[in-house]
Design a protein around this motif. Structure first.
Motif, short mmCIF file in Angstrom:
data_model
loop_
_atom_site.label_atom_id
_atom_site.label_comp_id
_atom_site.label_asym_id
_atom_site.label_seq_id
_atom_site.Cartn_x
_atom_site.Cartn_y
_atom_site.Cartn_z
N ASN A 57 113.17 102.22 35.59
CA ASN A 57 114.22 101.36 36.08
C ASN A 57 114.48 101.43 37.52
OD1 ASN A 57 115.04 101.20 33.31
ND2 ASN A 57 115.83 102.95 33.43
N ALA A 58 113.41 101.20 38.16
CA ALA A 58 113.35 100.91 39.61
C ALA A 58 114.30 99.54 40.05
CB ALA A 58 112.08 100.75 40.28
N HIS A 59 114.30 98.68 39.11
CA HIS A 59 114.88 97.34 39.28
C HIS A 59 115.51 96.96 38.12
CE1 HIS A 59 113.56 95.92 43.43
NE2 HIS A 59 112.50 96.73 43.21
N SER A 65 106.01 92.69 42.70
CA SER A 65 105.25 92.95 43.94
C SER A 65 105.46 94.12 44.49
CB SER A 65 105.35 91.62 44.70
OG SER A 65 104.46 91.91 46.06
N VAL A 66 104.52 94.54 45.12
CA VAL A 66 104.67 95.80 45.87
C VAL A 66 103.90 95.83 47.03
CG1 VAL A 66 102.76 97.21 44.51
CG2 VAL A 66 104.69 98.43 45.64
N ALA A 67 104.23 96.29 48.02
CA ALA A 67 103.73 96.63 49.49
C ALA A 67 103.94 97.83 50.03
CB ALA A 67 104.04 95.21 50.27
N PHE A 68 102.93 98.05 51.30
CA PHE A 68 103.24 99.39 51.76
C PHE A 68 103.41 99.15 53.33
CE2 PHE A 68 101.01 103.11 53.81
CZ PHE A 68 102.27 103.74 53.96
N SER A 69 104.31 99.89 54.04
CA SER A 69 104.21 99.63 55.66
C SER A 69 103.72 101.04 55.96
CB SER A 69 105.64 99.24 55.95
OG SER A 69 105.89 99.65 57.70
N PRO A 70 102.54 101.48 56.54
CA PRO A 70 102.27 102.76 57.14
C PRO A 70 103.16 103.02 58.36
CG PRO A 70 100.54 101.06 57.55
CD PRO A 70 101.63 100.31 56.69
N GLU A 71 103.58 102.06 59.33
CA GLU A 71 104.45 102.35 60.35
C GLU A 71 105.73 102.96 59.96
OE1 GLU A 71 101.85 99.00 61.69
OE2 GLU A 71 103.10 99.38 59.86
N ALA A 76 107.76 98.85 49.20
CA ALA A 76 108.71 97.80 49.06
C ALA A 76 108.34 97.30 47.70
CB ALA A 76 108.74 96.79 49.94
N SER A 77 109.23 97.21 46.83
CA SER A 77 109.12 96.72 45.42
C SER A 77 110.05 95.62 45.36
CB SER A 77 109.32 97.64 44.43
OG SER A 77 110.64 98.17 44.47
N SER A 78 109.43 94.24 45.20
CA SER A 78 110.07 93.03 44.89
C SER A 78 110.46 92.60 43.12
CB SER A 78 109.83 91.65 45.68
OG SER A 78 108.40 91.31 44.81
N SER A 79 111.42 92.11 42.81
CA SER A 79 111.80 91.81 41.50
C SER A 79 112.61 90.55 41.09
CB SER A 79 112.81 92.94 41.25
OG SER A 79 113.19 93.00 39.70
N ALA A 80 112.45 90.38 39.80
CA ALA A 80 113.16 89.01 39.16
C ALA A 80 114.73 89.35 39.37
CB ALA A 80 112.86 88.96 37.95
N CYS A 128 107.07 87.99 46.10
CA CYS A 128 106.45 88.48 46.77
C CYS A 128 106.87 89.22 48.06
CB CYS A 128 105.24 87.71 47.12
SG CYS A 128 103.52 88.46 48.24
N VAL A 129 106.38 90.45 48.30
CA VAL A 129 106.57 91.12 49.51
C VAL A 129 105.67 91.57 50.16
CG1 VAL A 129 107.20 93.37 48.32
CG2 VAL A 129 108.41 93.02 50.45
#
Length: 163
Positions: A57-59, A65-71, A76-80, A128-129
């Motif tokens: 139940n993350a959203h 969508s999912v993305a990663f920022s190494p910095e 990040a997860s994006s949702s409806a 999308c993220v």
């Protein structure tokens, strides 16, 4: 090896560092998998591999969508549900009981990640993220026909909308 724990379609993948894979699904979970263990050459053909971290139940709606920022050390997860959630990869959480109200939880025997921010502003599904390393910005796109830019603090700093 087969990664099989999702119970609905998998909608996004992101590499998190050199040996971790993040996956998101319509089953409302974010899962992390250790790739070095998943692709152990000594494992039997067709063997399954368990995720190491799970957020159920993350959203509140399909995760798209999912993305990663190494910095930033963030996923990040994006949702409806019209939002983007940020997860601190450096901060594990313990398992928490499954909540009948559909609240975010971590199943027994798994670890989770701490939610460290939410990007709000879209008025429709966030499809999308992505992380822009050169600009040090999160970039999101939505079915509301906008692309939005967010700084590392989660503040919207730009918006593009077609005419």
């Amino acid at each position: 090896q087969v990664l099989t724990e999702h119970t609905d379609r998998v909608t996004g993948l992101a590499l998190v560092g050199a040996s971790t894979l993040a996956s998101v699904s319509w089953d409302l979970t974010l899962r992390l998998w250790q790739l070095d263990a998943a692709f152990d050459t000594g494992a039997a053909a067709g063997a399954t591999h368990a995720s190491t971290h799970v957020i159920q139940n993350a959203h509140d709606d399909y995760i798209l969508s999912v993305a990663f920022s190494p910095e930033l050390g963030q996923i990040a997860s994006s949702s409806a549900d019209q939002g983007v959630k940020l997860w601190d990869v450096r901060c594990d959480t313990d398992s928490s009981p499954v909540d009948a109200d559909g609240e975010m939880c971590v199943p027994e025997g798994k670890r989770g990640k701490r939610c460290c921010g939410v990007l709000l502003g879209h008025t429709s599904d966030v499809s999308c993220v992505k992380w822009s390393e050169p600009l040090a910005l999160w970039v999101t796109s939505s079915e509301d026909r906008t692309v939005r830019l967010w700084n590392r603090g989660g503040v919207q700093v730009g918006e593009y909308r077609p005419p």
